[in-house]
Design a protein around this motif. Structure first.
Motif, short mmCIF file in Angstrom:
data_model
loop_
_atom_site.label_atom_id
_atom_site.label_comp_id
_atom_site.label_asym_id
_atom_site.label_seq_id
_atom_site.Cartn_x
_atom_site.Cartn_y
_atom_site.Cartn_z
N THR A 147 0.82 -1.21 0.00
CA THR A 147 0.00 0.00 0.00
C THR A 147 0.86 1.26 0.00
O THR A 147 1.91 1.32 0.63
CB THR A 147 -0.95 0.03 1.20
N TYR A 148 0.35 2.29 -0.73
CA TYR A 148 1.11 3.55 -0.80
C TYR A 148 0.25 4.79 -1.01
O TYR A 148 0.77 5.91 -1.08
CB TYR A 148 2.16 3.47 -1.92
N PHE A 149 -1.07 4.64 -1.11
CA PHE A 149 -1.92 5.78 -1.44
C PHE A 149 -3.35 5.42 -1.07
O PHE A 149 -3.66 4.24 -0.84
CB PHE A 149 -1.82 6.08 -2.95
N SER A 150 -4.23 6.41 -1.00
CA SER A 150 -5.64 6.16 -0.70
C SER A 150 -6.50 6.86 -1.75
O SER A 150 -6.29 8.04 -2.04
CB SER A 150 -6.00 6.69 0.69
N ALA A 151 -7.45 6.13 -2.33
CA ALA A 151 -8.27 6.68 -3.39
C ALA A 151 -9.72 6.26 -3.22
O ALA A 151 -10.02 5.27 -2.56
CB ALA A 151 -7.76 6.20 -4.76
N GLY A 152 -10.60 7.01 -3.85
CA GLY A 152 -12.02 6.66 -3.88
C GLY A 152 -12.56 6.84 -5.27
O GLY A 152 -11.84 7.25 -6.18
N THR A 153 -13.83 6.55 -5.45
CA THR A 153 -14.47 6.71 -6.75
C THR A 153 -15.19 8.06 -6.83
O THR A 153 -15.89 8.45 -5.90
CB THR A 153 -15.49 5.58 -7.00
N GLY A 154 -14.99 8.74 -7.94
CA GLY A 154 -15.69 9.99 -8.20
C GLY A 154 -16.59 9.86 -9.42
O GLY A 154 -16.41 8.97 -10.25
N THR A 155 -17.56 10.74 -9.51
CA THR A 155 -18.51 10.76 -10.63
C THR A 155 -18.44 12.12 -11.31
O THR A 155 -18.44 13.16 -10.65
CB THR A 155 -19.95 10.53 -10.14
N ALA A 156 -18.37 12.10 -12.66
CA ALA A 156 -18.37 13.35 -13.43
C ALA A 156 -19.49 13.31 -14.45
O ALA A 156 -19.89 12.25 -14.94
CB ALA A 156 -17.03 13.56 -14.12
N VAL A 157 -20.00 14.49 -14.76
CA VAL A 157 -21.03 14.67 -15.79
C VAL A 157 -20.66 15.90 -16.60
O VAL A 157 -19.73 16.64 -16.26
CB VAL A 157 -22.42 14.88 -15.15
N LYS A 158 -21.40 16.15 -17.69
CA LYS A 158 -21.17 17.37 -18.44
C LYS A 158 -21.57 18.58 -17.59
O LYS A 158 -22.45 18.50 -16.74
CB LYS A 158 -21.96 17.35 -19.76
N LYS A 159 -20.93 19.69 -17.85
CA LYS A 159 -21.20 20.91 -17.10
C LYS A 159 -22.69 21.24 -17.14
O LYS A 159 -23.33 21.21 -18.19
CB LYS A 159 -20.42 22.08 -17.71
N GLY A 160 -23.24 21.49 -15.96
CA GLY A 160 -24.66 21.80 -15.85
C GLY A 160 -25.53 20.57 -15.66
O GLY A 160 -26.73 20.69 -15.45
N ASN A 161 -24.90 19.39 -15.78
CA ASN A 161 -25.61 18.12 -15.58
C ASN A 161 -26.90 18.06 -16.40
O ASN A 161 -28.00 17.91 -15.85
CB ASN A 161 -25.92 17.91 -14.09
N PRO A 162 -26.77 18.17 -17.73
CA PRO A 162 -27.97 18.24 -18.58
C PRO A 162 -28.85 16.99 -18.53
O PRO A 162 -30.05 17.07 -18.82
CB PRO A 162 -27.39 18.44 -19.98
N GLN A 163 -28.28 15.85 -18.16
CA GLN A 163 -29.06 14.61 -18.08
C GLN A 163 -29.62 14.36 -16.68
O GLN A 163 -30.19 13.29 -16.42
CB GLN A 163 -28.21 13.42 -18.53
#
Length: 309
Positions: A147-163
């Motif tokens: 082990t050497y780092f800690s990470a998680g999951t992120g979510t991205a959408v288009k700007k303004g979240n049109p959907q």
């Protein structure tokens, strides 16, 4: 678990939109890092000196070659990617070089597709890998993970979240992921079964899967998909490097450690664990993370096979 366990990765992400095309110019932390990408690669990292007691742990067949052959999927900026000169760079690359130097060796960093890396280590094609692999119990059955780092999951959408994507309810949405990642596994094994149980439509095809994380980002920017899932520092970097065309939504989830991937049960794992710990103690570790703007993912100590699940 939904972190690139990089069961897979942003090839040369540094992406901008030019004439309507996503052009590549250039995978997590437990928190978003607002500086990721803004000053990446701009600060110097000290060169560590070899530690004799750790170098003595390196197996003879590795030591005789004078180098560690390190596999990485160079498509996951800012952790590992290709710069404008086609050189493989990133947080993991600097970490690999520093580990090798601490062991009295050099690092020969080679680009490889993510899902070929663990088989390549088993076949002795590579000595180790730093490629944003999440340490999991399943992986620990076939390889060692330092082990050497800690990470998680992120979510991205288009700007303004049109959907109108809700990060906690992705049912029926078109979601881009990298092939072989924990995010892809999460859709297949957790999210879609939950959608079915709730009587909701599933994510089509268990996710829109791509071999390169760069293509995941392109699919979202182009509007082919409604959202993307990736390791949190990769999502942060994509948002910045696409010139504000994307935004993050929701919270970072499923934080877990990254692990250096090594052959199962050899002294090389002990040597690398000791090297990572030495880098933490002498300040090199912090300098590397700060250089790439991912210091939010720093951990205090390194262990061999520290997966919680």
């Amino acid at each position: 678990m939904s972190t690139r366990t990089r069961t897979s990765r942003l090839a040369a992400l540094g992406a901008v939109l030019v004439a309507g095309s996503l052009v590549i110019t250039g995978c997590g932390s437990s928190k978003s890092s607002s500086t990721a990408g803004s000053s990446a690669g701009s600060s110097a990292v000290p060169t560590p000196t070899a530690v004799a007691s750790l170098a003595a742990l390196v197996p003879a067949d590795v030591k005789s070659g004078g180098k560690l052959v390190v596999a990485t999927d160079a498509s996951y900026a800012p952790n590992e990617f290709k710069d404008a000169n086609n050189a493989i760079v990133g947080m993991d690359v600097d970490m690999a070089k520093a580990i090798a130097q601490t062991l009295g060796l050099t690092a020969d960093v080679q680009n490889a597709t993510f899902d070929s890396i663990i088989p390549g280590i088993a076949a002795k094609k590579y000595n180790m890998s730093l490629s944003s692999f999440t340490d999991t119990k399943e992986r620990e059955q076939t390889v060692d993970m330092v082990t050497y780092f800690s990470a998680g999951t992120g979510t991205a959408v288009k700007k303004g979240n049109p959907q109108n994507v809700n990060a906690t309810d992705l049912c029926g949405k078109k979601v881009a992921v990298q092939t072989g990642t924990t995010q892809a596994d999460e859709i297949k094994n957790t999210i879609n079964p939950a959608c079915t149980k709730a009587g909701k439509p599933t994510i089509p095809n268990d996710g829109d899967k791509f071999d390169l994380q760069t293509d995941v980002t392109t699919a979202l920017v182009s509007g082919r998909d409604d959202a993307m899932l990736a390791d949190s520092p990769v999502v942060d970097y994509a948002v910045q490097q696409t010139g504000g065309q994307l935004q993050t939504i929701g919270s970072v989830t499923d934080t877990a450690p990254y692990g250096v991937v090594l052959p199962k049960g050899t002294d090389l794992s002990k040597a690398v664990q000791g090297a990572v710990q030495a880098l933490m103690s002498n300040g090199t570790y912090k300098a590397i993370l700060t250089k790439w703007g991912v210091q939010a993912g720093a951990i205090d100590s390194s262990v061999i096979n520290g997966a919680a699940s």
